[in-house]
Design a protein around this motif. Sequence first.
Motif, PDB file in Angstrom:
ATOM      1  N   ASN A  77       0.855  -1.187   0.000  1.00  0.00           N
ATOM      2  CA  ASN A  77       0.000   0.000   0.000  1.00  0.00           C
ATOM      3  C   ASN A  77       0.891   1.238   0.000  1.00  0.00           C
ATOM      4  N   ASP A  78       0.716   2.130   0.963  1.00  0.00           N
ATOM      5  CA  ASP A  78       1.560   3.322   0.989  1.00  0.00           C
ATOM      6  C   ASP A  78       2.666   3.206   2.028  1.00  0.00           C
ATOM      7  N   LYS A 135       0.719  -3.357   9.393  1.00  0.00           N
ATOM      8  CA  LYS A 135       1.575  -3.740  10.522  1.00  0.00           C
ATOM      9  C   LYS A 135       2.831  -4.425  10.003  1.00  0.00           C
ATOM     10  N   THR A 136       3.977  -3.867  10.368  1.00  0.00           N
ATOM     11  CA  THR A 136       5.268  -4.463  10.024  1.00  0.00           C
ATOM     12  C   THR A 136       5.926  -4.925  11.314  1.00  0.00           C
ATOM     13  N   SER A 179       8.993   3.082   5.993  1.00  0.00           N
ATOM     14  CA  SER A 179       8.660   4.427   5.535  1.00  0.00           C
ATOM     15  C   SER A 179       7.177   4.507   5.218  1.00  0.00           C
ATOM     16  N   HIS A 180       6.572   5.606   5.650  1.00  0.00           N
ATOM     17  CA  HIS A 180       5.141   5.822   5.411  1.00  0.00           C
ATOM     18  C   HIS A 180       4.926   7.310   5.182  1.00  0.00           C
ATOM     19  N   SER A 194       1.259   1.754  10.541  1.00  0.00           N
ATOM     20  CA  SER A 194       1.164   2.889   9.617  1.00  0.00           C
ATOM     21  C   SER A 194      -0.249   3.020   9.070  1.00  0.00           C
ATOM     22  N   ASN A 195      -0.788   4.208   9.263  1.00  0.00           N
ATOM     23  CA  ASN A 195      -2.096   4.573   8.727  1.00  0.00           C
ATOM     24  C   ASN A 195      -2.265   6.076   8.911  1.00  0.00           C
ATOM     25  N   GLY A 196      -1.620   6.832   8.046  1.00  0.00           N
ATOM     26  CA  GLY A 196      -1.588   8.278   8.223  1.00  0.00           C
ATOM     27  C   GLY A 196      -0.435   8.674   9.118  1.00  0.00           C
TER      28      GLY A 196
END
Length: 396
Positions: free
Chosen positions: A252-253, A275-276, A286-287, A302-304
């Motif tokens: 995704n991003d 989730k990493t 990186s996000h 990561s989500n925003g």
Amino acid sequence: MNEQDYIHIYTQLILKSLKGTLEEVERDRLEDWLSQSQENRDFYERISQEHLLEEEMAFFSSIDSKGAFGKLKQHLPSSGKRENQEKKWWIRYAAAAAMLAVVIMGWGIYGGWLSIAPPTDQGTLATVDVEPGTDKAILILPDGEEILLEGAAEGTLKEDNGITVDKRLDQVIFNVRKDYTTPESKVNKIFVPKGGKYQVVLADGTKVWLNSASSLAFPSNFTGSSRTVTLKGEGYFEVAHDPEVPFIVQANDTEVKVLGTHFNINTYENEPLTKTTLLEGSVEVSHKDKSKVISPGEQALSNGQLSVSKIDTRQVVAWKDGLFMFKRTKLEDILRQLERWYAIKVSFDGDIPEKHFSGTISMDTNLSKVLGMLEMSGAIDFELKNGTVYVKNTTH
């Protein structure tokens, strides 16, 4: 000591006693508890005589103990003359018994010793069952050819211009001839449907385990200054070490950059976060405009935003070893896992019950047995019909 601590301590002591793993101090503590009343000893002896241990599976609910006990009690055999006498102490020790009883019931169902089917009353499980997922996937080669890996014979599936694709057990393996020099990077894709899992070994030796409803796009041969793949769904990576050519996963991003390490990425579209989770080595996550380096035992969300926290890695990667592992896991999170592995749909009747579950169960278990154990919480009923599990909150 509160009631929940009491339940947990004596549940563990009784279970360890049944398995023969009590240490001396623990044995003394259990004996002290047994000597406190005849009711305690009767309960212990009754459980011991059921012979319901199965070490391959343990599933317990630490919520609504009295409700769980009430459901289990319906299945336990009465002892005739002592029924009225026992009734009093069953009620008195319901809280402590329930947690243990759910474990015992879970073992019995899984091990096949109990002739107890999941309830088929109105609003509960139907008699139709769903078998667990299997090793299956579809490999799409650069020329568009599709290979159904589940039905393909072992051996060489494709050989083209120095690149060989082989199947071995539940693996598809890409090998590149040493003198292969063509710089062109051809993209393959492996898709694992709901109800499946599969493993792919990339041309550089990197191993990737793919969970249900997941896909991986990757080149037949890595060229250039990086090794880049694209993941959808969930994958566990054991990256072949190459300090000169970093391995990059695009999900995704979120982008994960490594040199050689073991990590898991969960990036399902119906999950709230990517989730990493790192097991070995180090990775840079990186996000958007943020990046963080995480260490073993840490998970990046990561989500925003991009945040890092400590995590129980065993729970995260249990799926790779064929296990569902829950640690105070929300019911809705569990049901999303079941949706993918059993290729079903889940429908809620009203609000989603605010319940949490802990325990471990083999992914080779039929769906009805898993749902039956979840029902032991005393607050949920399931009905399985035409590939859909209907969830009813019984607390209202």
